[in-house]
Design an enzyme around this catalytic site. Sequence first.
Site: not given
Ligand code: SAH
Length: 398
Positions: A230, A252, A281, A301, A341
């Site tokens: 993520f 991601d 993910a 995350d 979060c």
């Molecule tokens: N870790 C990042 C913030 C993550 S925000 C930082 O520190 O800046 C959460 C992310 O999860 C987003 O980019 C979104 O595209 C991704 N996301 C949401 N659901 C997902 C999934 N099922 N599989 C992969 N990525 C996912």
Amino acid sequence: MTDIRPTIRLKPKANARAIRHGAPWVYDNEIVTDRRTKALAPGTIAVLEDEGRIPLATVAVTPASRIFARVLDRDPAAEIGPDWLRDRIAIALALRERLYAAPFYRLIHAEADGLPGVVIDRFGEVAVIQPNAAWADRLIDDLAAALVSVTGVSVVVKNAAGRARALEGLDDVSLVLIGQDPQAVAVPMNGATYVADILGGQKTGLYYDQRPNHAFAAGLAQGARVLDVFSHVGGFSLAALAGGAASALAVDGSAPALALAEEGAALSGVADRFATRAGDAFAVLEALAEEGARFDMVICDPPAFAPAKPALEAGLRAYERVARAAAGLVVEGGYLGLCSCSHAVDLARFRTACNRGIGRAGRSAQLIHTGFAGPDHPQHPQLAESGYLKALFYRLIP
Ligand code: SAH
């Protein structure tokens, strides 16, 4: 001025003392409502009175919302105009200037910075406003002008993607208010350079709240093979690489976010140690396990699995699943960072879910650090909800 303002009154049973002590919200069931109050336009500035008609505060009213009124000023006679907006922004700016050497931070964190429902992120010359309450949407031009006059930014963008806007009856149209469309901006943070897409990206393009947690991970990363799940635009992985990680793989679901991460890696001079994988993910974690991949540090995350109370149980199960799958990929003696979060998931519940997931993976761990959002995300003392971000760092041991 104040005599022409509408008034709204607390019911006898409502907690006027809470307002006197600084509570920022008044719910719809605490207000005496009649045809007149219900007809107030969303975002109307009004005077809140106690049951005895003693003025308590200047508030902004959204009659259709559960949060009927938001306290703008504890002075019932405060004039909510350009000077008032400039004052609030200047007070917020003073903290950020003390905290950060460069102008990249969350400048306004809503209620805690005295501008209820308003979030403003700053990217150098560019500021992005999320006016998630009707009063701020009505005053958006004054707000943008105040921002320019206090901070000197040359570009102001309105990001209307926030989920809260619908509850306030607001549209979802994002636009450039002042200056030229900035598109992508380079953001220095923790020794790395990130690329944030201001209008097209998620949220306001970058997760400043994770800055101290990125830094903590980076401090553990020397020589490590890092998996950043993520990753968005590479929050943890680029910081880890800047901190000396041997390699980082960012995962991601968003291909545009990963493309920005690649750009950031190039600007940070770490592209040769950086790779990305687009996909779900959970599926990628499973595939990596099947491939026999192992990492010295894994960070997960995810987005808010439990943004509100009804999603709590399902959210906790999802956090446990993430912890279990991620723990299986960490070498013995390696590190695991798990973040949430979700407003509805408190620290204790989140920790329990993570501990259980790690246990179910058959692993033993030490909890070595608990991180939160950085100080450019101050919390309003009376709003528990504002402490949403939790980051647990474990060391996996034999
Ligand atoms: N870790 C990042 C913030 C993550 S925000 C930082 O520190 O800046 C959460 C992310 O999860 C987003 O980019 C979104 O595209 C991704 N996301 C949401 N659901 C997902 C999934 N099922 N599989 C992969 N990525 C996912």
